[in-house]
Motif scaffolding. Structure first.
Motif, PDB file in Angstrom:
ATOM      1  N   LEU A   1       0.974  -1.390  -0.156  1.00 31.61           N
ATOM      2  CA  LEU A   1       0.065   0.374  -0.307  1.00 31.61           C
ATOM      3  C   LEU A   1       0.538   1.752   0.355  1.00 31.61           C
ATOM      4  O   LEU A   1       0.448   1.955  -0.379  1.00 31.61           O
ATOM      5  CB  LEU A   1      -0.752  -0.437   0.839  1.00 31.61           C
ATOM      6  N   ALA A   2       1.927   1.041   1.102  1.00 35.14           N
ATOM      7  CA  ALA A   2       2.573   2.467   0.952  1.00 35.14           C
ATOM      8  C   ALA A   2       4.065   2.647  -0.103  1.00 35.14           C
ATOM      9  O   ALA A   2       3.952   3.854  -0.759  1.00 35.14           O
ATOM     10  CB  ALA A   2       3.611   2.198   2.021  1.00 35.14           C
ATOM     11  N   ILE A   3       4.293   1.598  -1.189  1.00 36.85           N
ATOM     12  CA  ILE A   3       4.287   1.373  -2.607  1.00 36.85           C
ATOM     13  C   ILE A   3       4.341   2.368  -3.650  1.00 36.85           C
ATOM     14  O   ILE A   3       3.649   3.384  -4.766  1.00 36.85           O
ATOM     15  CB  ILE A   3       4.721   0.398  -2.563  1.00 36.85           C
ATOM     16  N   ALA A   4       2.361   1.810  -3.234  1.00 34.92           N
ATOM     17  CA  ALA A   4       1.227   2.148  -4.354  1.00 34.92           C
ATOM     18  C   ALA A   4       1.229   3.913  -4.307  1.00 34.92           C
ATOM     19  O   ALA A   4       1.294   4.004  -5.313  1.00 34.92           O
ATOM     20  CB  ALA A   4      -0.151   1.274  -4.181  1.00 34.92           C
ATOM     21  N   TYR A   5       1.410   4.307  -3.532  1.00 30.62           N
ATOM     22  CA  TYR A   5       0.686   6.003  -2.535  1.00 30.62           C
ATOM     23  C   TYR A   5       2.074   6.461  -3.214  1.00 30.62           C
ATOM     24  O   TYR A   5       1.646   7.457  -3.987  1.00 30.62           O
ATOM     25  CB  TYR A   5       0.434   5.506  -1.421  1.00 30.62           C
ATOM     26  N   GLY A   6       3.540   5.480  -2.718  1.00 29.33           N
ATOM     27  CA  GLY A   6       4.581   6.632  -3.087  1.00 29.33           C
ATOM     28  C   GLY A   6       4.448   5.797  -5.184  1.00 29.33           C
ATOM     29  O   GLY A   6       5.328   7.804  -5.259  1.00 29.33           O
ATOM     30  N   GLN A   7       4.579   5.458  -5.488  1.00 27.26           N
ATOM     31  CA  GLN A   7       4.067   5.649  -6.974  1.00 27.26           C
ATOM     32  C   GLN A   7       3.718   6.567  -8.146  1.00 27.26           C
ATOM     33  O   GLN A   7       3.824   7.118  -8.837  1.00 27.26           O
ATOM     34  CB  GLN A   7       4.723   4.324  -7.424  1.00 27.26           C
ATOM     35  N   LEU A   8       2.550   6.670  -6.968  1.00 31.49           N
ATOM     36  CA  LEU A   8       1.062   7.604  -7.711  1.00 31.49           C
ATOM     37  C   LEU A   8       2.463   8.746  -7.635  1.00 31.49           C
ATOM     38  O   LEU A   8       1.772   9.875  -8.334  1.00 31.49           O
ATOM     39  CB  LEU A   8      -0.232   7.534  -6.436  1.00 31.49           C
ATOM     40  N   GLY A   9       3.033   9.199  -6.242  1.00 36.06           N
ATOM     41  CA  GLY A   9       3.253  10.353  -6.125  1.00 36.06           C
ATOM     42  C   GLY A   9       4.247  10.637  -7.226  1.00 36.06           C
ATOM     43  O   GLY A   9       4.547  12.000  -7.049  1.00 36.06           O
ATOM     44  N   TRP A  10       5.040  10.096  -7.664  1.00 37.81           N
ATOM     45  CA  TRP A  10       6.016  10.143  -8.333  1.00 37.81           C
ATOM     46  C   TRP A  10       5.759  10.378  -9.377  1.00 37.81           C
ATOM     47  O   TRP A  10       6.098  11.349  -9.998  1.00 37.81           O
ATOM     48  CB  TRP A  10       7.424   8.705  -8.279  1.00 37.81           C
ATOM     49  N   LEU A  11       4.793   9.290 -10.206  1.00 40.31           N
ATOM     50  CA  LEU A  11       3.887   9.964 -11.772  1.00 40.31           C
ATOM     51  C   LEU A  11       3.228  10.921 -11.457  1.00 40.31           C
ATOM     52  O   LEU A  11       3.066  11.854 -12.535  1.00 40.31           O
ATOM     53  CB  LEU A  11       2.438   8.802 -11.258  1.00 40.31           C
ATOM     54  N   LYS A  12       3.106  11.705 -10.213  1.00 45.80           N
ATOM     55  CA  LYS A  12       1.872  12.919 -10.215  1.00 45.80           C
ATOM     56  C   LYS A  12       2.973  13.813 -10.183  1.00 45.80           C
ATOM     57  O   LYS A  12       2.895  14.865 -11.317  1.00 45.80           O
ATOM     58  CB  LYS A  12       0.800  13.034  -9.709  1.00 45.80           C
ATOM     59  N   GLN A  13       4.140  13.612  -9.485  1.00 46.32           N
ATOM     60  CA  GLN A  13       4.869  14.796  -9.849  1.00 46.32           C
ATOM     61  C   GLN A  13       5.541  14.444 -11.648  1.00 46.32           C
ATOM     62  O   GLN A  13       5.833  15.597 -11.751  1.00 46.32           O
ATOM     63  CB  GLN A  13       6.379  14.457  -9.264  1.00 46.32           C
ATOM     64  N   LEU A  14       6.337  13.387 -12.030  1.00 50.03           N
ATOM     65  CA  LEU A  14       6.143  13.564 -13.342  1.00 50.03           C
ATOM     66  C   LEU A  14       5.143  14.326 -14.313  1.00 50.03           C
ATOM     67  O   LEU A  14       5.416  14.735 -15.186  1.00 50.03           O
ATOM     68  CB  LEU A  14       6.946  12.188 -14.004  1.00 50.03           C
ATOM     69  N   LEU A  15       4.026  14.487 -14.361  1.00 52.82           N
ATOM     70  CA  LEU A  15       2.784  14.933 -14.046  1.00 52.82           C
ATOM     71  C   LEU A  15       2.893  16.550 -14.249  1.00 52.82           C
ATOM     72  O   LEU A  15       1.785  16.994 -15.165  1.00 52.82           O
ATOM     73  CB  LEU A  15       1.853  14.183 -14.826  1.00 52.82           C
ATOM     74  N   SER A  16       4.107  16.717 -13.412  1.00 52.19           N
ATOM     75  CA  SER A  16       3.900  18.151 -13.220  1.00 52.19           C
ATOM     76  C   SER A  16       2.492  18.608 -12.268  1.00 52.19           C
ATOM     77  O   SER A  16       1.816  19.741 -12.369  1.00 52.19           O
ATOM     78  CB  SER A  16       4.129  18.946 -14.011  1.00 52.19           C
ATOM     79  N   ARG A  17       2.304  18.591 -11.107  1.00 53.70           N
ATOM     80  CA  ARG A  17       0.571  17.762 -10.989  1.00 53.70           C
ATOM     81  C   ARG A  17       1.180  18.008  -9.000  1.00 53.70           C
ATOM     82  O   ARG A  17       1.081  16.988  -8.609  1.00 53.70           O
ATOM     83  CB  ARG A  17      -0.038  16.887 -10.577  1.00 53.70           C
TER      84      ARG A  17
ATOM     85  N   GLU B   1       2.424  15.443  -3.544  1.00 51.30           N
ATOM     86  CA  GLU B   1       2.390  15.550  -2.175  1.00 51.30           C
ATOM     87  C   GLU B   1       1.446  14.690  -1.570  1.00 51.30           C
ATOM     88  O   GLU B   1       1.796  14.337   0.063  1.00 51.30           O
ATOM     89  CB  GLU B   1       2.235  17.710  -1.794  1.00 51.30           C
ATOM     90  N   THR B   2       0.726  14.789  -2.343  1.00 55.04           N
ATOM     91  CA  THR B   2      -1.069  14.384  -0.793  1.00 55.04           C
ATOM     92  C   THR B   2       0.312  12.601  -1.279  1.00 55.04           C
ATOM     93  O   THR B   2      -0.473  12.206  -0.240  1.00 55.04           O
ATOM     94  CB  THR B   2      -2.422  14.213  -1.198  1.00 55.04           C
ATOM     95  N   TYR B   3      -0.392  11.847  -2.048  1.00 60.51           N
ATOM     96  CA  TYR B   3       0.265  10.681  -2.537  1.00 60.51           C
ATOM     97  C   TYR B   3       1.835  10.374  -1.720  1.00 60.51           C
ATOM     98  O   TYR B   3       1.958   9.734  -0.466  1.00 60.51           O
ATOM     99  CB  TYR B   3       0.250   9.853  -3.396  1.00 60.51           C
ATOM    100  N   TYR B   4       2.939  11.621  -1.466  1.00 57.63           N
ATOM    101  CA  TYR B   4       4.054  11.010  -0.949  1.00 57.63           C
ATOM    102  C   TYR B   4       3.877  10.889   0.730  1.00 57.63           C
ATOM    103  O   TYR B   4       4.206  10.351   1.063  1.00 57.63           O
ATOM    104  CB  TYR B   4       4.327  12.402  -1.272  1.00 57.63           C
ATOM    105  N   LYS B   5       2.922  12.085   1.208  1.00 54.12           N
ATOM    106  CA  LYS B   5       2.288  12.029   2.600  1.00 54.12           C
ATOM    107  C   LYS B   5       1.505  10.941   3.110  1.00 54.12           C
ATOM    108  O   LYS B   5       1.886  10.459   4.303  1.00 54.12           O
ATOM    109  CB  LYS B   5       2.044  13.118   2.740  1.00 54.12           C
ATOM    110  N   GLU B   6       0.910  10.392   2.386  1.00 56.85           N
ATOM    111  CA  GLU B   6      -0.240   8.860   2.730  1.00 56.85           C
ATOM    112  C   GLU B   6       1.101   7.838   2.877  1.00 56.85           C
ATOM    113  O   GLU B   6       1.370   6.595   3.468  1.00 56.85           O
ATOM    114  CB  GLU B   6      -0.876   9.081   1.892  1.00 56.85           C
ATOM    115  N   ALA B   7       1.784   8.131   1.720  1.00 59.87           N
ATOM    116  CA  ALA B   7       3.085   6.945   1.522  1.00 59.87           C
ATOM    117  C   ALA B   7       3.901   6.764   3.031  1.00 59.87           C
ATOM    118  O   ALA B   7       4.277   5.967   3.606  1.00 59.87           O
ATOM    119  CB  ALA B   7       3.983   6.736   0.344  1.00 59.87           C
TER     120      ALA B   7
END
Length: 650
Positions: free
Chosen positions: A274-290, A295-301
């Motif tokens: 679960l933590a890895i999935a949130y962290g990967q979504l955070g990285w994905l959104k960062q790549l998409l400039s969101r 930030e939300t996904y990184y903090k949850e992870a």
């Protein structure tokens, strides 16, 4: 859930619960402090019931008075150690598993040994102790090779590959994963194959080789869905999402990450995925400039990672947060950066590199050892083919040996009979010759005295009486030696060792020869302490002293001296009788040492007769008293006889 899936799941995804862990701690303490078997059994049942209710154990059969003590202890420590691992109490898990390992070894329970080694390896891995983790799996791999158990070998190789993957030792991990997959395919074990394919595919995804990862992961996911293994599906989906992320297919990657979150968000297990999935979504959104979504996904992870102590995930989140904050909030970004540096300390990286090298050396060494074991096994099989021939040969040799022993025993009996006959002949010879001589001398003397009694003067009478006395003494000494010798030969000479004063015995024995020594004008002198206590058979030692002093008087020249000395040492007393008489030849000394009697008998300085038995008896009696006769003699210069006895200190 079978044992394999259970421990494979534990290795990757432990959960956490502080309150329940404390309850398990207290119940385990009660179990270990129990003094009686019944108290220990009750404590074990309470602990196992708690673990079953917590769904950390499948054991729901209560222990009874018929449950063996060693089996009870083994199962309790196994289930408790598994529970502690599930709740991230890795040190406590290792402690329980070490105890379980000892009991499993005692019971030769290889099934439990396999489970124990897997949990211990997983716990060591979580603590970053990769060398220890690898050693546990290497032990399991050795057991699997020895038992020729492909299932156990497959699990060991897979776990060793997981450890190497954690260490970023990709080349060795790939070798082990591929070996585990080959074994699973040969065994047609779809459950094991899905796990191995997923592990290898996930590793290729981490190595940014999605073209290799996707076919493996999709095959594993298809097997999971086909067999209804729902607990493994989120793991496959997470790895597939990583593969698509590496291929820059953002939409497909996000879709798989959201499936993982949806499946795991409401559960208490698999927090790592679960933590890895949130962290990967955070990285994905960062790549998409969101940045806000990132930030939300990184903090949850980060939150989940801190809960379960997943430092690597926490560090990745802090790297992403630092990148997001470094422009708009430099102070906060600096805090994330400092925390990241602590987690990425260079010393840790150096130790990790060293551990990776050690793992490779251990693996290569183990491979060589296994090859050696296989060669030895082939040699043993070759030896077994020769066993029948060897057994028949041994049987023939045993038969020959028995025949030889029977023949040897027969020869020994014949020799004993010959010795007995020789002893009998010797006894009759002594009785008929040596004992007859003094009797004839006594009779001749008495006949002369009786026939000429009125014609003899006083001096003449004394002369013949002296000759009669000498013959009587010779006869008495011979009779005493014959009696002692007969007792030795028939085994009737009793040995009764007791402490006694050897000085008193020496003085008493020397007095017996006062008259015979005075008749030859021989002076007997002694040199010894006032008291000296030794351990031995007093009668045997007295017999030895009589024979030695008698020989000294017999072979001493008139007007000479016999010196008896006793030297008291720390643990022994040395007695010696020295004369300056005729001495002995080298041949006579050798004959005495060899135990002969025929070559040592000779007449004294005044024609005294002897049988040669005295020294033979002395040697035997001294041997029984733990001593031996020491002879120092030169022909014409005298003789010194000595022996030692154990001393008693009061």
């Amino acid at each position: 859930m079978n044992v394999f899936l259970r421990f494979a799941l534990l290795f990757l995804f432990p959960a956490f619960s502080v309150a329940s862990q404390q309850t398990a701690d207290s119940l385990l303490v009660v179990f270990e402090d129990a003094r009686s078997s019944s108290q220990r059994r009750d404590a074990a049942n309470r602990l196992m019931t708690f673990l079953y209710e917590e769904r950390s154990s499948e054991w729901n059969h209560p222990f009874t008075a018929h449950t063996p003590e060693d089996s009870l202890r083994m199962l309790v420590y196994l289930e408790a150690g598994t529970y502690f691992y599930e709740h991230s109490a890795f040190k406590q898990s290792i402690d329980c598993m070490k105890r379980c390992y000892r009991w499993a070894q005692t019971l030769h329970d290889t099934v439990r040994l396999e489970d124990v080694l897997h949990v211990m390896s997983a716990s060591y891995t979580r603590l970053g102790m990769y060398n220890e983790a690898f050693e546990q799996m290497q032990t399991l791999r050795t057991i699997a090779e020895q038992k020729n158990d492909p299932v156990m070998l497959r699990r060991a190789c897979n776990s060793m590959a997981n450890i190497c993957h954690h260490m970023r030792n990709d080349s060795l991990a790939l070798t082990l994963y591929i070996k585990a997959i080959d074994i699973a395919r040969k065994q047609k074990d779809e459950q094991a194959l899905a796990v191995r394919l997923g592990n290898l595919g996930g590793m290729y995804a981490d190595m940014r080789q999605p073209e290799k990862a996707l076919p493996l992961l999709e095959e594993a996911l298809a097997l999971d869905m086909k067999n209804g293994w729902t607990d493994k599906i989120p793991i496959r989906q997470l790895s597939i999402g990583n593969a698509y992320l590496n291929m820059n297919e953002w939409g497909k990657a996000e879709n798989y990450y959201r499936r993982v979150i949806e499946a795991l968000r409401e559960t208490t297990r698999d927090k790592v995925s679960l933590a890895i999935a949130y962290g990967q979504l955070g990285w994905l959104k960062q790549l998409l400039s969101r940045p806000d979504e990132a930030e939300t996904y990184y903090k949850e992870a980060e939150k989940i990672a801190k809960e379960i102590g997943a430092l690597a995930i926490e560090r990745s989140c802090q790297e992403g947060l630092y990148t997001l904050y470094k422009e708009k909030n430099p102070a906060l970004a600096l805090g994330y950066l400092e925390r990241n540096f602590i987690l990425s300390d260079s010393l840790y990286r150096m130790e990790t590199t060293q551990q990776m090298n050690n793992l490779r050396v251990q693996y290569e060494t183990a491979e060589k050892e296994l090859q050696i074991q296989k060669q030895q096994s082939e040699i043993e099989q070759t030896k077994q083919h020769r066993t029948l021939f060897a057994l028949s040969t041994v049987f023939a040799l045993l038969l020959c040996g028995m025949l030889y022993l029977l023949l040897r025993q027969r020869r020994k009996r014949n020799r004993q009979l010959a010795e007995a006959n020789a002893t009998k002949d010797k006894l009759f010879s002594i009785i008929s010759h040596d004992l007859k001589s003094p009797v004839i001398a006594q009779k001749a003397t008495l006949d002369t005295l009786i026939a000429n009694y009125d014609a003899y003067e006083t001096d003449d009478l004394l002369y013949y009486l002296e000759r009669f006395r000498i013959a009587s003494e010779s006869q008495m000494g011979l009779l005493q030696n014959l009696l002692s010798w007969a007792q030795v030969q028939t085994g009737k000479a009793k040995f009764s060792p007791l402490p006694f004063d050897i000085t008193h015995t020496i003085a008493e024995t020397a007095n017996l020869y006062a008259i015979s020594s005075e008749n030859k004008n021989i002076r007997i002198t002694t040199e010894m302490p006032e008291r000296c206590y030794v351990v031995g058979d007093r009668e045997m030692i007295a017999t030895v002293l009589r024979n030695l002093i008698n020989n000294a008087v017999k072979f001493s020249h008139p007007d000479s001296e016999i010196h008896i000395s006793l030297v008291s040492k720390t643990t022994s007393a040395c007695i010696s009788i020295k004369d300056s008489g005729t001495g002995m030849t080298e041949r006579q000394v050798k004959a005495i040492r060899a135990g002969a009697t025929s070559d040592i008998s000779s007449a004294g300085t005044q024609g005294e007769k002897g049988s040669g038995l005295g020294l033979v008896i002395c040697k035997d009696f001294l041997r029984r008293n733990g001593s031996h006769l020491v002879i120092e003699s030169r022909n014409g210069e005298g003789t010194c006889m000595s022996f030692e006895l154990n001393k008693v200190n009061f």
